[in-house]
Design a protein around this motif. Structure first.
Motif, PDB file in Angstrom:
ATOM      1  N   GLU A   1       0.819  -1.215   0.000  1.00  0.00           N
ATOM      2  CA  GLU A   1       0.000   0.000   0.000  1.00  0.00           C
ATOM      3  C   GLU A   1       0.853   1.264   0.000  1.00  0.00           C
ATOM      4  O   GLU A   1       0.537   2.226  -0.703  1.00  0.00           O
ATOM      5  N   ARG A   2       1.912   1.282   0.790  1.00  0.00           N
ATOM      6  CA  ARG A   2       2.748   2.478   0.904  1.00  0.00           C
ATOM      7  C   ARG A   2       3.413   2.827  -0.430  1.00  0.00           C
ATOM      8  O   ARG A   2       3.581   3.998  -0.762  1.00  0.00           O
ATOM      9  N   ASN A   3       3.779   1.811  -1.200  1.00  0.00           N
ATOM     10  CA  ASN A   3       4.440   2.049  -2.478  1.00  0.00           C
ATOM     11  C   ASN A   3       3.469   2.060  -3.654  1.00  0.00           C
ATOM     12  O   ASN A   3       3.901   2.139  -4.804  1.00  0.00           O
ATOM     13  N   SER A   4       2.180   1.972  -3.362  1.00  0.00           N
ATOM     14  CA  SER A   4       1.126   2.054  -4.386  1.00  0.00           C
ATOM     15  C   SER A   4       1.346   1.061  -5.522  1.00  0.00           C
ATOM     16  O   SER A   4       1.206   1.399  -6.698  1.00  0.00           O
ATOM     17  N   CYS A   5       1.681  -0.150  -5.166  1.00  0.00           N
ATOM     18  CA  CYS A   5       1.934  -1.181  -6.180  1.00  0.00           C
ATOM     19  C   CYS A   5       0.709  -1.417  -7.063  1.00  0.00           C
ATOM     20  O   CYS A   5       0.839  -1.754  -8.244  1.00  0.00           O
ATOM     21  N   ILE A   6      -0.468  -1.220  -6.497  1.00  0.00           N
ATOM     22  CA  ILE A   6      -1.701  -1.484  -7.235  1.00  0.00           C
ATOM     23  C   ILE A   6      -1.940  -0.446  -8.334  1.00  0.00           C
ATOM     24  O   ILE A   6      -2.793  -0.639  -9.194  1.00  0.00           O
ATOM     25  N   ASN A   7      -1.167   0.634  -8.324  1.00  0.00           N
ATOM     26  CA  ASN A   7      -1.298   1.616  -9.400  1.00  0.00           C
ATOM     27  C   ASN A   7      -0.743   1.091 -10.718  1.00  0.00           C
ATOM     28  O   ASN A   7      -1.052   1.644 -11.780  1.00  0.00           O
TER      29      ASN A   7
ATOM     30  N   ALA B   1      17.033  -5.437  -9.474  1.00  0.00           N
ATOM     31  CA  ALA B   1      17.440  -5.317 -10.878  1.00  0.00           C
ATOM     32  C   ALA B   1      16.618  -4.278 -11.639  1.00  0.00           C
ATOM     33  O   ALA B   1      16.872  -4.050 -12.821  1.00  0.00           O
ATOM     34  N   GLN B   2      15.656  -3.665 -10.981  1.00  0.00           N
ATOM     35  CA  GLN B   2      14.779  -2.712 -11.665  1.00  0.00           C
ATOM     36  C   GLN B   2      15.266  -1.288 -11.470  1.00  0.00           C
ATOM     37  O   GLN B   2      15.783  -0.959 -10.414  1.00  0.00           O
ATOM     38  N   PRO B   3      15.094  -0.418 -12.432  1.00  0.00           N
ATOM     39  CA  PRO B   3      14.594  -0.678 -13.777  1.00  0.00           C
ATOM     40  C   PRO B   3      15.642  -1.393 -14.621  1.00  0.00           C
ATOM     41  O   PRO B   3      16.837  -1.183 -14.449  1.00  0.00           O
TER      42      PRO B   3
ATOM     43  N   HIS C   1      12.763   1.697  -9.267  1.00  0.00           N
ATOM     44  CA  HIS C   1      13.567   1.083  -8.206  1.00  0.00           C
ATOM     45  C   HIS C   1      13.056   1.588  -6.859  1.00  0.00           C
ATOM     46  O   HIS C   1      12.964   2.784  -6.627  1.00  0.00           O
ATOM     47  N   PHE C   2      12.734   0.659  -5.985  1.00  0.00           N
ATOM     48  CA  PHE C   2      12.264   1.006  -4.647  1.00  0.00           C
ATOM     49  C   PHE C   2      13.365   0.685  -3.651  1.00  0.00           C
ATOM     50  O   PHE C   2      13.962  -0.382  -3.703  1.00  0.00           O
ATOM     51  N   GLU C   3      13.616   1.605  -2.765  1.00  0.00           N
ATOM     52  CA  GLU C   3      14.615   1.393  -1.715  1.00  0.00           C
ATOM     53  C   GLU C   3      13.941   0.688  -0.541  1.00  0.00           C
ATOM     54  O   GLU C   3      13.544   1.313   0.431  1.00  0.00           O
TER      55      GLU C   3
ATOM     56  N   GLU D   1      11.441  -5.542   4.522  1.00  0.00           N
ATOM     57  CA  GLU D   1      10.278  -5.147   3.721  1.00  0.00           C
ATOM     58  C   GLU D   1      10.124  -6.046   2.495  1.00  0.00           C
ATOM     59  O   GLU D   1       9.004  -6.423   2.131  1.00  0.00           O
ATOM     60  N   LYS D   2      11.233  -6.406   1.869  1.00  0.00           N
ATOM     61  CA  LYS D   2      11.164  -7.325   0.725  1.00  0.00           C
ATOM     62  C   LYS D   2      10.637  -8.683   1.165  1.00  0.00           C
ATOM     63  O   LYS D   2       9.832  -9.304   0.470  1.00  0.00           O
ATOM     64  N   ARG D   3      11.094  -9.135   2.321  1.00  0.00           N
ATOM     65  CA  ARG D   3      10.614 -10.412   2.867  1.00  0.00           C
ATOM     66  C   ARG D   3       9.112 -10.327   3.151  1.00  0.00           C
ATOM     67  O   ARG D   3       8.356 -11.239   2.840  1.00  0.00           O
TER      68      ARG D   3
END
Length: 147
Positions: free
Chosen positions: A55-61, A102-104, A115-117, A122-124
């Motif tokens: 939600e914080r990174n708005s992935c659903i956008n 590896a993104q972008p 690229h998200f920091e 958080e990745k886990r």
């Protein structure tokens, strides 16, 4: 000639029908609740953290999750199955972390994920959220493996 449907009968039909359909509605609500509770995987702290990251990174956008969201990027409701890491949380976290690092990609002509920091935690959490979403009974959604 007497009236077939008097005011009293009409009132009784209305109240009787209303009570019947209220009972049907309550019964279906209870059945739906029991179904969802019995088929949804348990929430863990990692899954909750992953949902917050989502939600914080708005992935659903950009992504869709079980058909909800934008169609710019791939469906991620079954990404762990597609990657073959649904049953291995460590491999799932490693795979997602590697992909995100590896993104972008810089490949010309392709849509690019920013690229998200994100921290390793958080990745886990995000990988656990996506594994959790992948384990839901979506009744064969998405209709194909590619999402």
């Amino acid at each position: 000639m007497s009236e077939i449907l008097t005011k009293s009968r009409a009132r009784n039909v209305f109240y009787g029908g209303s009570l019947f359909f209220i009972a049907v509605f309550v019964g279906l609500t209870v059945q739906s609740h029991n179904y969802v509770v019995s088929t949804t995987p348990a929430l863990t702290d990692e899954v909750i953290l992953g949902k917050h990251v989502w939600e914080r990174n708005s992935c659903i956008n950009c992504h869709t999750l079980h058909g909800e969201g934008a169609y710019f990027a791939p469906e991620v409701g079954n990404v762990m199955t597609r990657w073959g890491v649904l049953d291995d949380p460590d491999a799932a976290a490693e795979m997602l972390g590697g992909w995100m690092d590896a993104q972008p990609s810089g490949v010309e002509g392709r849509r690019q994920m920013p690229h998200f920091e994100l921290t390793d935690e958080e990745k886990r959490g995000l990988s656990e959220f996506l594994r959790w979403a992948d384990q839901m009974n979506t009744q064969s959604w998405p209709p194909n493996d590619a999402g």
